[in-house]
Scaffold this motif. Structure first.
Motif, mmCIF file in Angstrom:
data_model
loop_
_atom_site.group_PDB
_atom_site.id
_atom_site.type_symbol
_atom_site.label_atom_id
_atom_site.label_comp_id
_atom_site.label_asym_id
_atom_site.label_seq_id
_atom_site.Cartn_x
_atom_site.Cartn_y
_atom_site.Cartn_z
ATOM 1 N N MET A 1 8.791 71.739 -22.797
ATOM 2 C CA MET A 1 7.766 72.667 -23.293
ATOM 3 C C MET A 1 8.408 73.801 -24.094
ATOM 4 N N THR A 2 9.445 74.417 -23.478
ATOM 5 C CA THR A 2 10.126 75.529 -24.159
ATOM 6 C C THR A 2 10.735 75.067 -25.479
ATOM 7 N N ALA A 3 11.294 73.847 -25.455
ATOM 8 C CA ALA A 3 11.925 73.320 -26.669
ATOM 9 C C ALA A 3 10.887 73.163 -27.785
ATOM 10 N N ILE A 4 9.689 72.693 -27.423
ATOM 11 C CA ILE A 4 8.634 72.508 -28.439
ATOM 12 C C ILE A 4 8.228 73.855 -29.022
ATOM 13 N N VAL A 5 8.040 74.848 -28.151
ATOM 14 C CA VAL A 5 7.621 76.178 -28.627
ATOM 15 C C VAL A 5 8.724 76.788 -29.497
ATOM 16 N N LEU A 6 9.976 76.619 -29.084
ATOM 17 C CA LEU A 6 11.091 77.150 -29.887
ATOM 18 C C LEU A 6 11.129 76.490 -31.264
ATOM 19 N N ARG A 7 10.856 75.176 -31.282
ATOM 20 C CA ARG A 7 10.826 74.474 -32.574
ATOM 21 C C ARG A 7 9.697 75.023 -33.450
ATOM 22 N N LEU A 8 8.528 75.274 -32.836
ATOM 23 C CA LEU A 8 7.402 75.831 -33.599
ATOM 24 C C LEU A 8 7.716 77.235 -34.107
ATOM 25 N N VAL A 9 8.407 78.019 -33.291
ATOM 26 C CA VAL A 9 8.817 79.366 -33.723
ATOM 27 C C VAL A 9 9.758 79.249 -34.924
ATOM 28 N N ALA A 10 10.684 78.275 -34.856
ATOM 29 C CA ALA A 10 11.619 78.069 -35.965
ATOM 30 C C ALA A 10 10.874 77.662 -37.238
ATOM 31 N N VAL A 11 9.885 76.778 -37.087
ATOM 32 C CA VAL A 11 9.096 76.328 -38.252
ATOM 33 C C VAL A 11 8.334 77.507 -38.859
ATOM 34 N N ALA A 12 7.666 78.297 -37.998
ATOM 35 C CA ALA A 12 6.905 79.449 -38.491
ATOM 36 C C ALA A 12 7.838 80.460 -39.162
ATOM 37 N N SER A 13 9.021 80.676 -38.575
ATOM 38 C CA SER A 13 9.989 81.614 -39.171
ATOM 39 C C SER A 13 10.428 81.129 -40.545
ATOM 40 N N ALA B 85 0.796 71.639 -27.780
ATOM 41 C CA ALA B 85 1.937 71.360 -26.890
ATOM 42 C C ALA B 85 1.556 71.608 -25.436
ATOM 43 N N LEU B 86 0.798 72.672 -25.195
ATOM 44 C CA LEU B 86 0.423 73.016 -23.810
ATOM 45 C C LEU B 86 -0.463 71.947 -23.179
ATOM 46 N N ILE B 87 -1.434 71.421 -23.920
ATOM 47 C CA ILE B 87 -2.294 70.385 -23.328
ATOM 48 C C ILE B 87 -1.488 69.105 -23.099
ATOM 49 N N GLY B 88 -0.444 68.906 -23.885
ATOM 50 C CA GLY B 88 0.449 67.761 -23.643
ATOM 51 C C GLY B 88 1.131 67.830 -22.293
ATOM 52 N N PHE B 89 1.220 69.045 -21.755
ATOM 53 C CA PHE B 89 1.801 69.236 -20.418
ATOM 54 C C PHE B 89 0.710 69.530 -19.378
ATOM 55 N N GLY B 90 -0.528 69.292 -19.770
ATOM 56 C CA GLY B 90 -1.644 69.446 -18.836
ATOM 57 C C GLY B 90 -2.077 70.879 -18.601
ATOM 58 N N ARG B 91 -1.602 71.810 -19.398
ATOM 59 C CA ARG B 91 -1.944 73.231 -19.195
ATOM 60 C C ARG B 91 -3.159 73.587 -20.060
ATOM 61 N N ARG B 92 -4.333 73.281 -19.500
ATOM 62 C CA ARG B 92 -5.580 73.400 -20.257
ATOM 63 C C ARG B 92 -5.930 74.857 -20.578
ATOM 64 N N ARG B 93 -5.767 75.745 -19.606
ATOM 65 C CA ARG B 93 -6.131 77.156 -19.837
ATOM 66 C C ARG B 93 -5.251 77.778 -20.918
ATOM 67 N N ARG B 176 -12.671 68.319 -20.976
ATOM 68 C CA ARG B 176 -12.515 66.871 -21.170
ATOM 69 C C ARG B 176 -11.062 66.458 -21.323
ATOM 70 N N PHE B 177 -10.223 67.393 -21.763
ATOM 71 C CA PHE B 177 -8.887 66.998 -22.207
ATOM 72 C C PHE B 177 -7.841 67.122 -21.097
ATOM 73 N N THR B 178 -6.961 66.126 -21.079
ATOM 74 C CA THR B 178 -5.872 66.102 -20.097
ATOM 75 C C THR B 178 -4.558 65.870 -20.831
ATOM 76 N N ALA B 179 -3.473 65.867 -20.068
ATOM 77 C CA ALA B 179 -2.164 65.617 -20.683
ATOM 78 C C ALA B 179 -2.121 64.221 -21.313
ATOM 79 N N GLU B 180 -2.828 63.263 -20.711
ATOM 80 C CA GLU B 180 -2.801 61.873 -21.206
ATOM 81 C C GLU B 180 -3.858 61.614 -22.273
#
Lengths: 97, 213
Positions: A1-13, B85-93, B176-180
């Motif tokens: 998760m952190t890696a994805i967000v860091l990549r997005l931060v890099a893209v936005a930068s 990215a967050l919904i990919g990890f199931g973090r809906r909120r 409706r949305f989940t990680a999968e």
């Protein structure tokens, strides 16, 4: 998760850096000129396609559609521009009433 | 379709359904690129006819608002990416929060473009026609520029409004949305970023080229 967000931060930068470069090409480095601005704009669009839209992770069908879009645009803009860029305009005497 | 692994009958698997949806939106975006293509071509035609007069129009635009709007859309695409990215990890909120930020940034673009910038330009008589306020030899070229400007930004704004509606729908349907199973979040995200890409091309055509030496 952190890696994805860091990549997005890099893209936005990178996008903001390119935006700054666009400004520099417009107002500071006049030698870059309009061509420089256009190249940077196209680069920004490509960075968004790969960085935010994750084009590199998609399958061959998606690549085909994306390539088709570029090809169709190139044909449209390329052939469309041929007319104004190759036409010779000769001055005429016009009578104004 | 509430089951995460479920898929519609015409697909072999949930993954097949996802791949088809992603391919479908990319094909749609390819046609959208062609839709905007003639607008870019009209800019080439109109500017080539009288570059100096056309650039007079470009220099009358509000660069500060243009720059702010570009930053808003880049930040909005970033926010949407984080939400996806967050919904990919199931973090809906978390997804809902970041998508709400993306929506607010898009709405701010609309507010600045049409509530402030257009209003100012219209009050300054920059809409092409008999009451166009730029006079002299640059009048025709400047009118061509503002015809391009109002049409292109209206069309882009319409796409952004549709995007705002889709984003609101994703937020409302978040349960409706989940990680999968979150393909619609992915599909709307591609459309949302595409609107950003179109603006990244329009921005220099409207605000920078006319000011470049």
């Amino acid at each position: 998760m952190t890696a994805i967000v860091l990549r997005l931060v890099a893209v936005a930068s990178l996008m903001f850096a390119l935006l700054a470069a666009e400004f520099a090409a417009t107002f500071v480095f006049s030698g870059w000129g309009r061509g420089g601005v256009a190249i940077i704009a196209i680069t920004m669009a490509a960075v968004a396609a790969f960085g935010f839209m994750d084009l590199h992770q998609e399958d061959v069908t998606v690549w085909l559609f994306a390539a088709a879009a570029v090809l169709w645009l190139t044909i449209l803009l390329g052939l469309g521009s041929l007319d104004p860029f190759t036409r010779s305009l000769f001055p005429t005497n016009s009578m104004t009433p | 379709m509430s089951d995460a692994a479920a898929h519609e009958f015409q697909f072999a698997s949930a993954e097949h359904q996802r791949e088809t949806a992603i391919s479908g939106i990319w094909l749609f975006l390819a046609t959208e690129a062609l839709f905007f293509g003639p607008i870019f071509l009209s800019w080439i035609f109109a500017r080539h006819a009288d570059p100096s007069a056309f650039d007079v129009g470009g220099r009358r635009t509000d660069l500060t608002i243009g720059l702010a709007n570009t930053a808003l859309l880049i930040a909005s695409s970033f926010a949407y990416g984080v939400g996806l990215a967050l919904i990919g990890f199931g973090r809906r909120r978390g997804m809902v929060a970041w998508l709400a930020i993306a929506w607010a940034l898009g709405a701010a673009f609309i507010g600045l473009k049409f509530g402030v910038e257009w209003r100012t330009e219209l009050s300054e008589g920059l809409f092409p026609g008999a009451h166009f306020s730029i006079h002299g030899p640059a009048r025709s070229g400047a009118q061509l520029f503002f015809a391009f400007y109002f049409f292109a930004t209206a069309l882009h704004g319409l796409h952004l409004l549709i995007g705002l509606g889709l984003l609101a729908w994703i937020i409302i349907q978040a349960e409706r949305f989940t990680a999968e199973n979150h393909t619609p979040v992915h599909v709307v995200g591609l459309y949302w970023t595409f609107i950003d890409v179109i603006w990244l091309i329009l921005f220099p055509l409207i605000y920078l080229i006319g000011r470049a030496s």
